[in-house]
Design an enzyme around this catalytic site. Structure first.
Site, PDB file in Angstrom:
ATOM      1  N   ASP A  32       0.856  -1.197   0.000  1.00  0.00           N
ATOM      2  CA  ASP A  32       0.000   0.000   0.000  1.00  0.00           C
ATOM      3  C   ASP A  32       0.887   1.241   0.000  1.00  0.00           C
ATOM      4  OD1 ASP A  32      -1.997   2.070   0.939  1.00  0.00           O
ATOM      5  OD2 ASP A  32      -3.247   0.290   1.112  1.00  0.00           O
ATOM      6  N   ASN A  33       0.481   2.295  -0.708  1.00  0.00           N
ATOM      7  CA  ASN A  33       1.258   3.541  -0.666  1.00  0.00           C
ATOM      8  C   ASN A  33       0.709   4.504   0.391  1.00  0.00           C
ATOM      9  OD1 ASN A  33      -1.056   4.575  -1.788  1.00  0.00           O
ATOM     10  ND2 ASN A  33      -0.061   5.551  -3.553  1.00  0.00           N
ATOM     11  N   ASP A  57       4.127   1.742  -4.326  1.00  0.00           N
ATOM     12  CA  ASP A  57       3.102   2.266  -5.224  1.00  0.00           C
ATOM     13  C   ASP A  57       2.935   1.289  -6.386  1.00  0.00           C
ATOM     14  OD1 ASP A  57       1.853   3.860  -7.341  1.00  0.00           O
ATOM     15  OD2 ASP A  57       2.161   5.532  -5.958  1.00  0.00           O
ATOM     16  N   LEU A  72      -6.505  -4.522  -5.002  1.00  0.00           N
ATOM     17  CA  LEU A  72      -7.473  -3.539  -4.498  1.00  0.00           C
ATOM     18  C   LEU A  72      -6.939  -2.117  -4.546  1.00  0.00           C
ATOM     19  CD1 LEU A  72      -8.475  -6.275  -3.178  1.00  0.00           C
ATOM     20  CD2 LEU A  72      -9.297  -4.891  -1.289  1.00  0.00           C
ATOM     21  N   THR A  91      -3.094   4.525 -11.491  1.00  0.00           N
ATOM     22  CA  THR A  91      -3.157   3.456 -10.489  1.00  0.00           C
ATOM     23  C   THR A  91      -3.960   2.281 -11.027  1.00  0.00           C
ATOM     24  OG1 THR A  91      -2.858   4.945  -8.625  1.00  0.00           O
ATOM     25  CG2 THR A  91      -4.003   2.886  -8.163  1.00  0.00           C
ATOM     26  N   LYS A 104       1.589 -13.302 -14.141  1.00  0.00           N
ATOM     27  CA  LYS A 104       2.035 -14.112 -15.287  1.00  0.00           C
ATOM     28  C   LYS A 104       3.400 -14.745 -14.989  1.00  0.00           C
ATOM     29  CE  LYS A 104       3.290 -13.516 -20.109  1.00  0.00           C
ATOM     30  NZ  LYS A 104       3.503 -12.527 -21.154  1.00  0.00           N
ATOM     31  N   TYR A 144     -11.926   7.304 -12.584  1.00  0.00           N
ATOM     32  CA  TYR A 144     -12.180   6.086 -11.803  1.00  0.00           C
ATOM     33  C   TYR A 144     -12.934   5.062 -12.643  1.00  0.00           C
ATOM     34  CZ  TYR A 144     -13.804   3.211  -7.848  1.00  0.00           C
ATOM     35  OH  TYR A 144     -14.072   2.169  -6.983  1.00  0.00           O
ATOM     36  N   LYS A 148     -11.190   1.754 -14.161  1.00  0.00           N
ATOM     37  CA  LYS A 148     -11.607   0.405 -13.747  1.00  0.00           C
ATOM     38  C   LYS A 148     -12.063  -0.421 -14.947  1.00  0.00           C
ATOM     39  CE  LYS A 148     -11.277   0.354  -9.154  1.00  0.00           C
ATOM     40  NZ  LYS A 148     -10.601  -0.703  -8.379  1.00  0.00           N
ATOM     41  N   THR A 174     -19.902  -0.576  -0.495  1.00  0.00           N
ATOM     42  CA  THR A 174     -19.616  -1.364   0.706  1.00  0.00           C
ATOM     43  C   THR A 174     -19.219  -0.419   1.842  1.00  0.00           C
ATOM     44  OG1 THR A 174     -18.992  -3.250  -0.646  1.00  0.00           O
ATOM     45  CG2 THR A 174     -18.109  -3.203   1.578  1.00  0.00           C
TER      46      THR A 174
HETATM   47  P1  NAD Z   1      -9.702   2.689   0.254  1.00  0.00           P
HETATM   48  O1  NAD Z   1      -9.418   4.019  -0.346  1.00  0.00           O
HETATM   49  O2  NAD Z   1      -9.952   2.620   1.716  1.00  0.00           O
HETATM   50  O3  NAD Z   1      -8.561   1.643  -0.108  1.00  0.00           O
HETATM   51  C1  NAD Z   1      -7.734   1.748  -1.226  1.00  0.00           C
HETATM   52  C2  NAD Z   1      -6.304   1.461  -0.786  1.00  0.00           C
HETATM   53  O4  NAD Z   1      -5.438   1.531  -1.927  1.00  0.00           O
HETATM   54  C3  NAD Z   1      -5.779   2.506   0.219  1.00  0.00           C
HETATM   55  O5  NAD Z   1      -5.168   1.858   1.302  1.00  0.00           O
HETATM   56  C4  NAD Z   1      -4.787   3.314  -0.598  1.00  0.00           C
HETATM   57  O6  NAD Z   1      -3.760   3.895   0.193  1.00  0.00           O
HETATM   58  C5  NAD Z   1      -4.283   2.284  -1.584  1.00  0.00           C
HETATM   59  N1  NAD Z   1      -3.727   2.852  -2.808  1.00  0.00           N
HETATM   60  C6  NAD Z   1      -4.284   3.822  -3.592  1.00  0.00           C
HETATM   61  N2  NAD Z   1      -3.481   4.076  -4.642  1.00  0.00           N
HETATM   62  C7  NAD Z   1      -2.406   3.246  -4.529  1.00  0.00           C
HETATM   63  C8  NAD Z   1      -1.232   3.037  -5.297  1.00  0.00           C
HETATM   64  N3  NAD Z   1      -0.983   3.746  -6.421  1.00  0.00           N
HETATM   65  N4  NAD Z   1      -0.332   2.098  -4.873  1.00  0.00           N
HETATM   66  C9  NAD Z   1      -0.547   1.388  -3.749  1.00  0.00           C
HETATM   67  N5  NAD Z   1      -1.647   1.559  -2.969  1.00  0.00           N
HETATM   68  C10 NAD Z   1      -2.559   2.459  -3.361  1.00  0.00           C
HETATM   69  O7  NAD Z   1     -10.958   2.094  -0.541  1.00  0.00           O
HETATM   70  P2  NAD Z   1     -11.783   0.746  -0.363  1.00  0.00           P
HETATM   71  O8  NAD Z   1     -13.206   1.114  -0.197  1.00  0.00           O
HETATM   72  O9  NAD Z   1     -11.132  -0.144   0.633  1.00  0.00           O
HETATM   73  O10 NAD Z   1     -11.642   0.124  -1.816  1.00  0.00           O
HETATM   74  C11 NAD Z   1     -10.754  -0.959  -2.101  1.00  0.00           C
HETATM   75  C12 NAD Z   1     -10.937  -1.395  -3.544  1.00  0.00           C
HETATM   76  O11 NAD Z   1     -12.283  -1.827  -3.758  1.00  0.00           O
HETATM   77  C13 NAD Z   1     -10.672  -0.271  -4.548  1.00  0.00           C
HETATM   78  O12 NAD Z   1     -10.011  -0.818  -5.673  1.00  0.00           O
HETATM   79  C14 NAD Z   1     -12.057   0.189  -4.928  1.00  0.00           C
HETATM   80  O13 NAD Z   1     -12.092   0.709  -6.225  1.00  0.00           O
HETATM   81  C15 NAD Z   1     -12.848  -1.107  -4.828  1.00  0.00           C
HETATM   82  N6  NAD Z   1     -14.277  -0.820  -4.595  1.00  0.00           N
HETATM   83  C16 NAD Z   1     -14.709  -0.383  -3.375  1.00  0.00           C
HETATM   84  C17 NAD Z   1     -16.061  -0.089  -3.191  1.00  0.00           C
HETATM   85  C18 NAD Z   1     -16.599   0.369  -1.863  1.00  0.00           C
HETATM   86  O14 NAD Z   1     -17.795   0.657  -1.794  1.00  0.00           O
HETATM   87  N7  NAD Z   1     -15.865   0.447  -0.799  1.00  0.00           N
HETATM   88  C19 NAD Z   1     -16.961  -0.240  -4.254  1.00  0.00           C
HETATM   89  C20 NAD Z   1     -16.465  -0.655  -5.486  1.00  0.00           C
HETATM   90  C21 NAD Z   1     -15.120  -0.973  -5.637  1.00  0.00           C
END
Ligand code: NAD
Ligand code: UDP
Length: 311
Positions: A32-33, A57, A72, A91, A104, A144, A148, A174
């Site tokens: 995680d970054n 990152d 994630l 990202t 891979k 976004y 995605k 969520t």
């Molecule tokens: P969040 O923002 O709490 O978690 C995302 C994490 O990714 C964070 O810890 C952040 O520091 C890290 N991150 C961001 N950019 C980064 C990078 N370049 N390198 C390394 N780490 C990086 O969000 P979340 O709700 O826990 O979401 C997690 C995943 O689930 C995401 O991919 C999000 O798109 C997907 N998602 C979440 C929801 C929701 O409702 N919570 C819905 C649809 C999809």
């Protein structure tokens, strides 16, 4: 025991996933970054000798030996993903490319955390997986949504072109403990506002709908998908089909917190989807999964968490 990489593991969903995977006896490498995540979310895991944290990152290459990858890493709240939209797109796209390249090379299974945002402002309701969506490619949410969507394309092309063992889930809204209180998403916003006695900010007329899934249900579905039968790659919707307006949500939060906060109306953000609700027949059939925790129960648990952190 498997060695499992979780990117975005210090975020809201990732921190729960890391804990579940460790509790099941696996080794977990959390990458995680810390852009929106925090070490606080994973502080209870550092004592576990099967847990490792790497500050990294995902737009840069990573070399680790693992059996499974949960991808994630990506800011998920509109405020955070619009803060640096170019970085958000990088990202999603470079992150997916790097993680797929890793999968891979080391022949790991890889699961992509995609999103209901791939359906955009949906004209088909509720949304099944075979709906292609209605997405603005040049709007403020596009970094976004299109990021995605491009990541899904990369997953399917790595699968077709190189035989990478992929799984794709589309997560619907969520919520739960470990959400960042400042990240601007509706459930955390309303609860924090109610607990502080601040105004509850409903955007637009509050009649737009969302379907809210409690994080424990989601994590169970993610793990089931990763370990589902060979050949089932998705995409599969994971979400709670209960559908609520934002006004209904605000009223529930007021009732469960006993707050005297007032509801106020603020402008609707651009391209805010009008309605959203998953069809989860595929998850039921293939994964034997459906959510168990009602919105009322999940909100009560989440309110308890926020009371603990904001006093
Ligand atoms: P969040 O923002 O709490 O978690 C995302 C994490 O990714 C964070 O810890 C952040 O520091 C890290 N991150 C961001 N950019 C980064 C990078 N370049 N390198 C390394 N780490 C990086 O969000 P979340 O709700 O826990 O979401 C997690 C995943 O689930 C995401 O991919 C999000 O798109 C997907 N998602 C979440 C929801 C929701 O409702 N919570 C819905 C649809 C999809
Ligand atoms: N929303 C709201 N008040 C807030 C935050 C969000 O009314 O303080 C609305 C927002 O306009 C959207 C819904 O709640 O219609 C869900 O917003 P969120 O940012 O949580 O997720 P997303 O729009 O990505 O589904």
């Amino acid at each position: 025991m498997k060695r499992i990489l979780v990117t975005g593991g210090a975020g809201f969903i990732g921190s729960h996933l890391c804990k579940w995977l460790l509790d099941a006896g696996n080794e977990v490498i959390c990458v995680d970054n810390l852009f929106t995540g925090s070490k606080k979310n994973i502080e209870g895991l550092f004592d576990n000798r099967n847990f490792e944290f790497i500050r990294h990152d995902v737009t840069r290459e990573l070399m680790v030996e693992v059996d499974q990858i949960y991808n994630l890493a990506c800011p998920a709240s509109p405020i955070h993903y619009q803060y640096n939209p170019v970085k958000t797109m990088k990202t999603s796209v470079l992150g997916a490319t790097n993680m797929l390249g890793l999968a891979k090379r080391v022949r790991a299974q890889i699961l992509q955390a995609s999103t209901s945002e791939v359906y955009g402002n949906p004209q088909v309701h509720p949304q099944p997986e075979n709906y292609w969506g209605n997405v603005n490619p040049i709007g403020v949410r596009s970094c976004y949504d299109e990021g995605k969507r491009a990541a899904e394309t990369l997953f399917f092309d790595y699968h077709r072109q190189s035989g990478v063992d992929i799984k794709v889930i589309r997560i619907f809204n969520t919520y739960g403990p470990n959400m960042n209180p400042d990240d601007g998403r509706v459930v955390s916003n309303f609860i924090v506002q109610a607990l502080k006695g601040d105004d509850i900010t409903v955007y637009g007329d509050g009649k737009q709908t969302r379907s809210f899934c409690y994080v424990d249900d989601l994590v169970e579905g993610m793990i089931r998908m990763m370990n589902s039968r060979e050949g089932f790659i998705g995409p599969v919707n994971l979400g709670n089909p209960g559908e609520f307006t934002m006004l209904e949500l605000a009223k529930k939060v007021l009732a469960f917190t006993g707050s005297k906060s007032q509801i106020v109306y603020k402008p609707l953000p651009k391209d805010d989807p009008v309605q959203r609700k998953p069809v989860i027949d595929l998850a039921k059939k293939e994964l034997g999964w459906e959510p168990k925790i009602s919105l009322d129960e999940g909100l009560k648990r989440t309110i308890k968490y926020f009371k603990g952190i904001i006093g």
